[in-house]
Design a protein around this motif. Structure first.
Motif, short mmCIF file in Angstrom:
data_model
loop_
_atom_site.label_atom_id
_atom_site.label_comp_id
_atom_site.label_asym_id
_atom_site.label_seq_id
_atom_site.Cartn_x
_atom_site.Cartn_y
_atom_site.Cartn_z
N GLY A 152 -0.42 23.24 3.16
CA GLY A 152 0.73 23.09 4.05
C GLY A 152 1.85 22.31 3.40
N VAL A 153 2.94 22.15 4.11
CA VAL A 153 4.08 21.40 3.62
C VAL A 153 3.94 19.95 4.06
CG1 VAL A 153 6.58 21.14 3.67
CG2 VAL A 153 5.55 23.43 3.70
N CYS A 154 3.95 19.05 3.11
CA CYS A 154 3.81 17.62 3.41
C CYS A 154 4.75 16.87 2.49
CB CYS A 154 2.37 17.17 3.21
SG CYS A 154 2.04 15.48 3.78
N ASN A 155 5.67 16.12 3.07
CA ASN A 155 6.66 15.38 2.29
C ASN A 155 6.55 13.89 2.57
OD1 ASN A 155 7.88 17.76 1.19
ND2 ASN A 155 8.94 18.07 3.15
N CYS A 156 7.04 13.11 1.61
CA CYS A 156 7.04 11.67 1.79
C CYS A 156 7.93 11.29 2.96
CB CYS A 156 7.53 10.98 0.52
SG CYS A 156 6.41 11.15 -0.90
N PRO A 157 7.53 10.27 3.73
CA PRO A 157 8.38 9.83 4.85
C PRO A 157 9.64 9.16 4.34
CG PRO A 157 6.49 8.37 4.59
CD PRO A 157 6.28 9.53 3.65
N ALA A 158 10.59 8.94 5.22
CA ALA A 158 11.85 8.28 4.86
C ALA A 158 11.56 6.88 4.32
CB ALA A 158 12.77 8.22 6.08
N GLY A 159 12.27 6.52 3.27
CA GLY A 159 12.07 5.21 2.66
C GLY A 159 10.98 5.17 1.61
N TYR A 160 10.35 6.31 1.34
CA TYR A 160 9.29 6.39 0.33
C TYR A 160 9.68 7.43 -0.72
CZ TYR A 160 6.03 3.64 3.17
OH TYR A 160 5.42 2.63 3.87
N ASP A 161 9.18 7.23 -1.94
CA ASP A 161 9.45 8.15 -3.04
C ASP A 161 8.16 8.72 -3.59
OD1 ASP A 161 12.21 7.58 -2.91
OD2 ASP A 161 11.95 5.80 -4.17
N ASP A 162 8.19 10.00 -3.92
CA ASP A 162 7.03 10.67 -4.49
C ASP A 162 6.75 10.12 -5.90
OD1 ASP A 162 5.06 12.43 -5.28
OD2 ASP A 162 6.44 14.08 -5.68
N GLN A 163 5.50 9.84 -6.17
CA GLN A 163 5.10 9.31 -7.48
C GLN A 163 4.51 10.41 -8.36
OE1 GLN A 163 5.70 5.83 -8.13
NE2 GLN A 163 6.86 6.34 -6.26
N GLY A 164 5.01 11.62 -8.16
CA GLY A 164 4.48 12.75 -8.90
C GLY A 164 4.63 12.63 -10.40
N ASP A 165 5.67 11.93 -10.88
CA ASP A 165 5.84 11.80 -12.32
C ASP A 165 4.70 11.01 -12.95
OD1 ASP A 165 6.76 9.62 -10.86
OD2 ASP A 165 8.16 9.00 -12.42
N ILE A 166 4.12 10.07 -12.19
CA ILE A 166 2.98 9.31 -12.70
C ILE A 166 1.71 10.15 -12.60
CG2 ILE A 166 1.55 7.26 -12.32
CD1 ILE A 166 4.01 5.79 -11.41
N GLU A 172 0.82 -1.19 0.00
CA GLU A 172 0.00 0.00 0.00
C GLU A 172 0.87 1.26 0.00
OE1 GLU A 172 -3.24 -0.08 -0.30
OE2 GLU A 172 -3.21 -2.28 -0.32
N PRO A 173 0.44 2.30 -0.71
CA PRO A 173 1.19 3.56 -0.70
C PRO A 173 0.87 4.38 0.56
CG PRO A 173 -0.71 3.78 -2.12
CD PRO A 173 -0.71 2.36 -1.64
N GLU A 174 1.67 5.36 0.81
CA GLU A 174 1.43 6.33 1.87
C GLU A 174 0.68 7.50 1.25
OE1 GLU A 174 0.90 8.47 4.87
OE2 GLU A 174 2.00 6.60 5.25
N THR A 175 -0.56 7.75 1.71
CA THR A 175 -1.42 8.75 1.08
C THR A 175 -1.75 9.92 2.01
OG1 THR A 175 -3.43 7.53 1.73
CG2 THR A 175 -2.45 7.03 -0.44
N SER A 176 -1.03 10.05 3.10
CA SER A 176 -1.34 11.14 4.03
C SER A 176 -1.08 12.52 3.41
CB SER A 176 -0.52 10.98 5.32
OG SER A 176 0.87 10.99 5.04
N CYS A 177 -0.26 12.58 2.35
CA CYS A 177 0.03 13.85 1.69
C CYS A 177 -0.76 14.03 0.40
CB CYS A 177 1.53 13.96 1.38
SG CYS A 177 2.60 14.07 2.82
#
Length: 391
Positions: free
Chosen positions: A229-243, A218-223
C-alpha cells in the motif's frame, strides 16, 4: 709610386658602400606596406574577437550600472552565478602567500542566493545567526525541493579550505546580506534554532521559514513494513531511505532467512513483506551504531506480527525466541554542529554589508552582435520531423 698607391687606396675607400637601386626600393616598399596591411588585419581580427567575446559573455549588472561580475555558470533555476572575492578575511597566521576566498553567489532579478542557508535562534530569521561547517553532509541536507541530499551542502568552501558563505536576511528587504562562518561554535544550542534563511527557495516573499534541526528520539516506523500500500512519512518527519539503501542487501538477506524460520513455526502465516520507510523528525538522522540491520529486521517483523496478532500466548513465545537475538532499537539523533556566523563587511566601508552597494533589480547584458551579417552562433529550432512514410 708610393703617392700614387696611397691615392688609389683612398679612392677605393671613398667608393665603398651599398648602392640603392630601383629593385631595392621596390622590395622595401612591398615589405613595409605588406607589414602595415598585415598588422592592420591582425588588429581588426583581434578587435572583432574581443567584441564577440564581450558580446557573448554574460555580465550581471545592478540598477545603478555597477557590474557585479561575469557569470561563471547558472544554477538549477538558470540564475547566473558570480564569484565574490572576500578581501576582509585575514589569514589565520601571518602568511605572505595568503589568498582571499571566493563566495559563489546566485543573482536573481530581486535577490541574492546561495546553497548554504543561515540559521537563526529567533523566529522570522532574527536573533543569533549560525552556519554549518564546510561540506557538512549530515546536517540539514534537505534542499528547497524537500528531498534529502539535494541541497544545503556546498563543497566549494571545503575545497578552498575557507569559511562557509551564505546569504542571510537583510534589513533592506529581499536582496539579502552576505554572511560567513567563524572558528567559534554557535553560541546557542542546536535545539534552540527556530528559523532559517534558505535563499534558494522559490517564493514571492521572504525565503525565511520556521525551522528546527530536530530533537533526538524514536523514529516513526509505521511505514517500515511495506505491504504493497501507499505509506508516507507524517508531517514533520523525513524518510531515511538514503541510509537504508546502503544496507538494503544485508537487510533483505536477513529478512528472508528470519521470515523462513518464523514460517516453519507459524506454518506459513507470515506474509512476504518488503522494507518500507523509516521516518525521523526533520533535522535528525537514523543512527547507524553497527546494529542497524538487525534492528530494522526486528522492528519490521515485530510490527508485522503484532498487526497479525501473533505475538501473544504460546505462539508469541516461539516467535520471541526467534526474534530476540535480533533485538535492537532504532534511534534518531542530531549530529549537527553549527558555527557562529558573522556579517561580511564591505572592504571599503565596514558600516556596509559586502552586498549593500548593489541594488536590485539586477539585469544581464544583451548580445551586441545582431543582423544577418553577424557570425555569432544562433540557435534555430527545427521545422519538425515530418511524416513517417516508412512502412
Amino acid at each position: 709610386m708610393t703617392q700614387t698607391h696611397t691615392r688609389f687606396r683612398a679612392a677605393t675607400r671613398r667608393q665603398g658602400g651599398f648602392i640603392i637601386t630601383v629593385e631595392l626600393l621596390l622590395i622595401a616598399t612591398i615589405l613595409v606596406i605588406g607589414s602595415i596591411v598585415g598588422v592592420i588585419a591582425i588588429r581588426d581580427a583581434l578587435v572583432k574577437r574581443i567584441a564577440q567575446q564581450r558580446s557573448q559573455a554574460v555580465l550581471v549588472i545592478d540598477d545603478g550600472g555597477r557590474v557585479l561580475g561575469e557569470a561563471l555558470g547558472f544554477d538549477e533555476h538558470e540564475a547566473p552565478l558570480v564569484s565574490y572575492i572576500d578581501r576582509t578575511v585575514p589569514p589565520a597566521v601571518p602568511d605572505p602567500d595568503h589568498r582571499n576566498y571566493r563566495a559563489l553567489i546566485g543573482v536573481r532579478d530581486d535577490r541574492f542566493t546561495t546553497r548554504e542557508p543561515v540559521y537563526y535562534s529567533g523566529e522570522n530569521c532574527t536573533g543569533t545567526p549560525c552556519m554549518k561547517l564546510a561540506s557538512d553532509e549530515d546536517t540539514d541536507n534537505i534542499g528547497f525541493d524537500g528531498i534529502a541530499g539535494t541541497g544545503a551542502v556546498s563543497y566549494l568552501y571545503g575545497v578552498q579550505n575557507s569559511p562557509t558563505y551564505g546569504i542571510g536576511a537583510s534589513p533592506s528587504g529581499l536582496r539579502g546580506d552576505l554572511y560567513r562562518s567563524t572558528d567559534q561554535f554557535c553560541p546557542v544550542e542546536v535545539s534552540e534554532i527556530r528559523s532559517r534563511y534558505l535563499s534558494q527557495r522559490v517564493v514571492s516573499g521572504s525565503p525565511c521559514e520556521a525551522f528546527q534541526l530536530g530533537q533526538p528520539g524514536e523514529p516513526e516506523t509505521s511505514c517500515l513494513a511495506d505491504l504493497g500500500g501507499v505509506c508516507n512519512c507524517p508531517a514533520g518527519y523525513d524518510d531515511q531511505g538514503d541510509i537504508l539503501t546502503r544496507y538494503l542487501e544485508p537487510i533483505d538477506a536477513l529478512l528472508t532467512t528470519t521470515t523462513t524460520a518464523l514460517n516453519e513455526v507459524l506454518l506459513g502465516a507470515v506474509p512476504a513483506v518488503d522494507v518500507g520507510e523509516v521516518c525521523c523528525p526533520s533535522g535528525t538522522r537514523l543512527r547507524d551504531d553497527g546494529n542497524l540491520v538487525n534492528a530494522v529486521v526486528y522492528t519490521l517483523l515485530t510490527n508485522a506480527l503484532d498487526d497479525l496478532g501473533l505475538l501473544d500466548g504460546l505462539v508469541g513465545g516461539l516467535v520471541d525466541a526467534i526474534l530476540q537475538p535480533l533485538a535492537g532499537d532504532l534511534y534518531c539523533e542530531t549530529n549537527a554542529s553549527l558555527q557562529a556566523a558573522q556579517w561580511v563587511p564591505d572592504p571599503n566601508d565596514n558600516g556596509l554589508n559586502a552586498l549593500d552597494r548593489f541594488t536590485p533589480p539586477f539585469v544581464i547584458n544583451l548580445p551586441m552582435d545582431q543582423g544577418a551579417d553577424s557570425d555569432t552562433w544562433i540557435s534555430t529550432p527545427p521545422d519538425g520531423e515530418g511524416l513517417n512514410t516508412t512502412p
